[in-house]
Design a protein around this motif. Structure first.
Motif, PDB file in Angstrom:
ATOM      1  N   UNK A  51      10.426  -9.669   6.448  1.00  0.00           N
ATOM      2  CA  UNK A  51      11.808  -9.198   6.294  1.00  0.00           C
ATOM      3  C   UNK A  51      12.310  -9.440   4.872  1.00  0.00           C
ATOM      4  N   UNK A  52      11.917 -10.567   4.282  1.00  0.00           N
ATOM      5  CA  UNK A  52      12.342 -10.843   2.904  1.00  0.00           C
ATOM      6  C   UNK A  52      11.895  -9.738   1.954  1.00  0.00           C
ATOM      7  N   UNK A  53      10.632  -9.325   2.138  1.00  0.00           N
ATOM      8  CA  UNK A  53      10.110  -8.246   1.293  1.00  0.00           C
ATOM      9  C   UNK A  53      10.902  -6.967   1.519  1.00  0.00           C
ATOM     10  N   UNK A  54      11.224  -6.695   2.791  1.00  0.00           N
ATOM     11  CA  UNK A  54      11.955  -5.465   3.090  1.00  0.00           C
ATOM     12  C   UNK A  54      13.376  -5.509   2.538  1.00  0.00           C
ATOM     13  N   UNK A  55      13.987  -6.690   2.595  1.00  0.00           N
ATOM     14  CA  UNK A  55      15.358  -6.814   2.079  1.00  0.00           C
ATOM     15  C   UNK A  55      15.364  -6.604   0.564  1.00  0.00           C
ATOM     16  N   UNK A  56      14.354  -7.190  -0.078  1.00  0.00           N
ATOM     17  CA  UNK A  56      14.225  -7.015  -1.527  1.00  0.00           C
ATOM     18  C   UNK A  56      14.058  -5.532  -1.864  1.00  0.00           C
ATOM     19  N   UNK A  57      13.224  -4.848  -1.071  1.00  0.00           N
ATOM     20  CA  UNK A  57      12.972  -3.430  -1.295  1.00  0.00           C
ATOM     21  C   UNK A  57      14.252  -2.614  -1.123  1.00  0.00           C
ATOM     22  N   UNK A  58      15.065  -3.032  -0.162  1.00  0.00           N
ATOM     23  CA  UNK A  58      16.290  -2.288   0.133  1.00  0.00           C
ATOM     24  C   UNK A  58      17.231  -2.282  -1.063  1.00  0.00           C
ATOM     25  N   UNK A  59      17.111  -3.277  -1.933  1.00  0.00           N
ATOM     26  CA  UNK A  59      17.985  -3.324  -3.095  1.00  0.00           C
ATOM     27  C   UNK A  59      17.567  -2.367  -4.202  1.00  0.00           C
ATOM     28  N   UNK A  60      16.589  -1.508  -3.956  1.00  0.00           N
ATOM     29  CA  UNK A  60      16.005  -0.763  -5.066  1.00  0.00           C
ATOM     30  C   UNK A  60      16.187   0.744  -5.019  1.00  0.00           C
ATOM     31  N   UNK A  61      17.145   1.214  -4.265  1.00  0.00           N
ATOM     32  CA  UNK A  61      17.453   2.641  -4.341  1.00  0.00           C
ATOM     33  C   UNK A  61      16.494   3.561  -3.625  1.00  0.00           C
ATOM     34  N   UNK A  62      15.673   2.998  -2.722  1.00  0.00           N
ATOM     35  CA  UNK A  62      14.752   3.830  -1.963  1.00  0.00           C
ATOM     36  C   UNK A  62      15.428   4.161  -0.623  1.00  0.00           C
ATOM     37  N   UNK A  63      15.123   5.314  -0.057  1.00  0.00           N
ATOM     38  CA  UNK A  63      15.652   5.639   1.266  1.00  0.00           C
ATOM     39  C   UNK A  63      14.814   4.919   2.308  1.00  0.00           C
ATOM     40  N   UNK A  64      15.473   4.217   3.238  1.00  0.00           N
ATOM     41  CA  UNK A  64      14.709   3.466   4.234  1.00  0.00           C
ATOM     42  C   UNK A  64      15.172   3.831   5.630  1.00  0.00           C
ATOM     43  N   UNK A  65      14.201   4.130   6.492  1.00  0.00           N
ATOM     44  CA  UNK A  65      14.523   4.348   7.904  1.00  0.00           C
ATOM     45  C   UNK A  65      13.670   3.361   8.688  1.00  0.00           C
ATOM     46  N   UNK A  66      14.312   2.387   9.315  1.00  0.00           N
ATOM     47  CA  UNK A  66      13.574   1.316   9.974  1.00  0.00           C
ATOM     48  C   UNK A  66      13.866   1.305  11.455  1.00  0.00           C
TER      49      UNK A  66
ATOM     50  N   UNK B 163       0.825  -1.202   0.000  1.00  0.00           N
ATOM     51  CA  UNK B 163       0.000   0.000   0.000  1.00  0.00           C
ATOM     52  C   UNK B 163       0.863   1.258   0.000  1.00  0.00           C
ATOM     53  N   UNK B 164       1.925   1.250   0.806  1.00  0.00           N
ATOM     54  CA  UNK B 164       2.817   2.411   0.824  1.00  0.00           C
ATOM     55  C   UNK B 164       3.539   2.560  -0.503  1.00  0.00           C
ATOM     56  N   UNK B 165       3.991   1.422  -1.065  1.00  0.00           N
ATOM     57  CA  UNK B 165       4.772   1.497  -2.303  1.00  0.00           C
ATOM     58  C   UNK B 165       3.937   2.033  -3.462  1.00  0.00           C
ATOM     59  N   UNK B 166       2.631   1.818  -3.407  1.00  0.00           N
ATOM     60  CA  UNK B 166       1.755   2.290  -4.485  1.00  0.00           C
ATOM     61  C   UNK B 166       1.827   3.798  -4.659  1.00  0.00           C
ATOM     62  N   UNK B 167       2.251   4.512  -3.624  1.00  0.00           N
ATOM     63  CA  UNK B 167       2.395   5.960  -3.767  1.00  0.00           C
ATOM     64  C   UNK B 167       3.760   6.300  -4.355  1.00  0.00           C
ATOM     65  N   UNK B 168       4.531   5.290  -4.699  1.00  0.00           N
ATOM     66  CA  UNK B 168       5.888   5.468  -5.233  1.00  0.00           C
ATOM     67  C   UNK B 168       6.700   6.450  -4.378  1.00  0.00           C
ATOM     68  N   UNK B 169       6.828   6.153  -3.097  1.00  0.00           N
ATOM     69  CA  UNK B 169       7.528   7.090  -2.216  1.00  0.00           C
ATOM     70  C   UNK B 169       9.035   7.043  -2.450  1.00  0.00           C
ATOM     71  N   UNK B 170       9.713   8.134  -2.134  1.00  0.00           N
ATOM     72  CA  UNK B 170      11.163   8.127  -2.215  1.00  0.00           C
ATOM     73  C   UNK B 170      11.786   7.713  -0.885  1.00  0.00           C
ATOM     74  N   UNK B 171      10.970   7.839   0.160  1.00  0.00           N
ATOM     75  CA  UNK B 171      11.450   7.502   1.491  1.00  0.00           C
ATOM     76  C   UNK B 171      10.438   6.561   2.140  1.00  0.00           C
ATOM     77  N   UNK B 172      10.917   5.512   2.784  1.00  0.00           N
ATOM     78  CA  UNK B 172      10.005   4.625   3.503  1.00  0.00           C
ATOM     79  C   UNK B 172      10.394   4.593   4.974  1.00  0.00           C
TER      80      UNK B 172
END
Ligand SMILES: Nc1ncnc2c1ncn2[C@@H]1O[C@H](COP(=O)(O)OP(=O)(O)O)[C@@H](O)[C@H]1O
Ligand SMILES: [Mg+2]
Lengths: 261, 350
Positions: free
Chosen positions: A195-210, A168-177
């Motif tokens: 966690x698998x989904x989050x790790x996959x997401x981390x490989x995609x150039x998005x800024x992540x603060x967890x 749902x969050x990704x659908x807004x194409x955010x630059x920061x998660x």
């Protein structure tokens, strides 16, 4: 204009291009209670940050100040070049670019999984329904639950719900998660799928603060780990150094507690 | 063991207490139901000129009074030549309710437009003007009057109550104070007082020469009264929505009104359905209070009928008849509320 101040100006503007989030001298009070004390944190774009620390140390408060779910009283926060202030327009602009995943998912129970995902694209981004549906299905495939699209959140397991929340969050194409303890409400066997989904997401150039206590995740993904206690950033370092060689007593104590539990 | 006997054993005769209660209940039914049926149907007189003729014919109910007064009970004193307008309004209402109430009915997409158009069209038909003969509203009466007041109150109290509930939680102090003041004042006084104000006192405040239709004033008061209760019912629903829902909506960049409309209100209203329908039912029954300021609702017509020397003493028949009308309406509302609750059930909580 002197040479020096011009240089400084250039540096400033490159600052905001290079940094997704800049926090300078941020303080936050809940009434009398001083919840954030002089937070200074610059997050480069595409950087992955993990924040950990004992319960009540202000981790949630910190990331919730980034999209103004909480208001800070002192200091400045600049997100994607926009300073967060009273200005509602700015806040809405920032929120469109910043996705957030909550500990308790906060899916909308009266809407189907697909409708949860398309709501913001349709009403905030004014995307046509068909296009929004198509995009939502793409993200639901990425989080590996396209077959649940027409169910209601209440019919899914915790792990599935959290993956929907990420989609749902990704659908807004955010630059920061922003992630606020996304796995702490889950049973152990479901933590892995999220966690698998989050790790996959981390490989995609998005800024992540967890905010998370999953140290395995921090080791794999984080560029920096931040340790908070009592409303302050006590220590930050790259994961290797952070785990191998913590500098502060409080960090050592915390690490020994969560690694040996 | 299966079959009806097993079912009876299980549900009515499973232990001694149960057996005793079952026997007592059977005895009670055998004692009362045949008597009641006799009075209602088998020993009832259906046609007669007056009460004495009824009594001479049969020992049961004298339904002749209802038969003679039926059109009065239905239309009040609405001019006979114009009664087709009442009938037409009723038919329109039924046709309008289908797409409004059932989401699989054709035209459901236009429910909101239909709901807006109906009061205007029905109002025009009933009151007249613009090509139709005007009918004074003091000629309205009976079930038609109940429906006019009830449906107006039902239609307008929900949106008004919604605004008051949101106003009560508003960050704007002035709106909040106004909402709280309004709600608490209206809830603090009996409806009858408001109806008296509507019928007499409002005239003092209006400039001389300006008359303001009595029925219209009553409609306003009944709507305001119900909307104060509605606001509190909806506020309860709003408070039951977890904070996380607001935060999720905010974090996506939705505006206040969008998140209210798309996320918060659908959930809050769904929780509030039993309370909303409860308010509707009491509003509907409270319409009988207008008798006090001289409007002739079904109870008023009933009393007038009993005052007729030919029909005195038939209050059982008259009040039972009115009660059945109210029961049918209110029971339908209650069933619809259950249907809606089940249809909207999406929280598969385990
Ligand atoms: N809305 C609030 N009102 C008052 N105090 C709060 C509120 N939210 C959090 N706090 C307090 O602020 C501190 C930090 O909270 P939080 O950021 O949620 O910590 P963490 O996420 O690290 O567990 C805690 O002591 C908490 O009690
Ligand atoms: Mg927290």
């Amino acid at each position: 204009m002197t040479q020096k101040s011009k240089l400084k100006d250039e540096k400033m503007s490159s600052d905001s291009a290079e940094y997704s989030v800049i926090m300078r001298g941020v303080h936050k009070w809940y009434g009398q209670f001083h919840a954030l004390k002089n937070i200074n944190l610059n997050v480069r774009s595409a950087e992955k940050i993990v924040i950990c620390g004992p319960s009540g140390s202000g981790k949630s408060t910190l990331i919730r100040c980034i999209n103004r779910l909480e208001e800070h009283q002192k200091g400045e926060i600049i997100v994607d070049g926009i300073e967060i202030s009273r200005d509602l327009k700015n806040i809405e602009t920032v929120r469109r670019e910043v996705g957030m995943v909550f500990q308790h998912f906060n899916l909308f129970p009266h809407l189907t999984v697909l409708e949860n995902c398309t709501l913001a694209p349709i009403w905030v981004r004014k995307m046509p329904l068909a296009e929004a549906n198509e995009m939502a299905m793409k993200y639901l495939e990425r989080v590996k639950i396209p077959e649940q699209a027409n169910k209601y959140p209440g019919q899914l397991s915790g792990g599935q719900q959290q993956r929907v929340a990420i989609a749902r969050s990704l659908c807004m194409k955010p630059r920061i998660m922003l992630f606020d303890e996304p796995t702490s409400a889950l049973d152990p066997e479901m933590i892995k799928e999220v966690l698998e989904v989050m790790i996959q997401l981390a490989g995609e150039g998005i800024t992540m603060i967890c905010v998370t206590h999953e140290m395995g995740f921090a080791r794999t993904v984080a560029d920096r780990v931040i340790f908070m206690d009592g409303g302050e950033i006590v220590e930050h370092n790259n994961p290797d150094e952070f785990f191998r060689n913590p500098q502060h007593e409080r960090t050592k104590l915390f690490l020994s507690q969560i690694l040996n539990h | 063991m299966v079959g009806p006997w097993a079912w009876i054993r299980k549900n009515f005769l499973s232990n001694t207490t149960n057996v005793i209660i079952t026997l007592l209940a059977c005895w009670f039914i055998i004692e009362t139901v045949p008597m009641l049926l006799d009075w209602l149907f088998f020993d009832a007189a259906w046609t007669a000129e007056n009460r004495d003729e009824c009594r001479a014919k049969a020992s049961g109910a004298c339904w002749a009074v209802i038969g003679e007064r039926f059109s009065l009970f239905t239309y009040g004193f609405y001019p006979i030549a114009e009664r087709w307008r009442v009938n037409l309004s009723f038919v329109l209402m039924v046709f309008a309710l289908i797409p409004i109430l059932f989401d699989r009915a054709p035209l459901h997409k236009y429910a909101l437009y239909i709901a807006t158009a109906l009061p205007l069209v029905a109002g025009w038909l009933l009151v007249g003007g613009l090509g139709l003969t005007p009918v004074e509203t003091d000629q309205f009466g009976g079930f038609m009057l109940t429906l006019v007041i009830g449906i107006t109150g039902i239609g307008f109290s929900l949106p008004l109550g919604l605004l008051l509930a949101l106003g009560r939680q508003s960050n704007l102090r002035i709106i909040q104070i106004f909402s709280i003041g309004f709600i608490e004042f209206i809830r603090g006084v009996p409806l009858i007082t408001l109806l008296f104000v509507a019928s007499t006192m409002l005239n003092y405040f209006l400039p001389p020469g300006i008359t303001f239709d009595l029925l219209f004033r009553v409609l306003i008061m009944v709507t305001l009264f119900a909307s104060a209760y509605m606001a509190e019912v909806i506020r309860g629903g709003l408070q039951a929505i977890p904070k996380g829902q607001f935060e999720a909506a905010d974090s996506m960049g939705l505006h206040y009104w969008s998140s209210m409309r798309l996320i918060i209100l659908p959930q809050a209203l769904k929780i509030s359905i039993p309370g909303i329908v409860n308010t509707y039912i009491s509003l509907y029954k409270d319409t009988t209070l207008v008798i006090i300021i001289g409007l002739l609702d079904p109870l008023g017509i009933g009393r007038a009928s009993l005052a007729d020397t030919r029909w005195t003493g038939l209050s059982n028949e008259v009040y039972l008849f009115v009660a059945i009308f109210f029961f049918i309406s209110c029971f339908a509302m209650a069933r619809y509320s259950l249907y809606l609750e089940n249809k909207l059930k999406t929280d598969y909580r385990r």
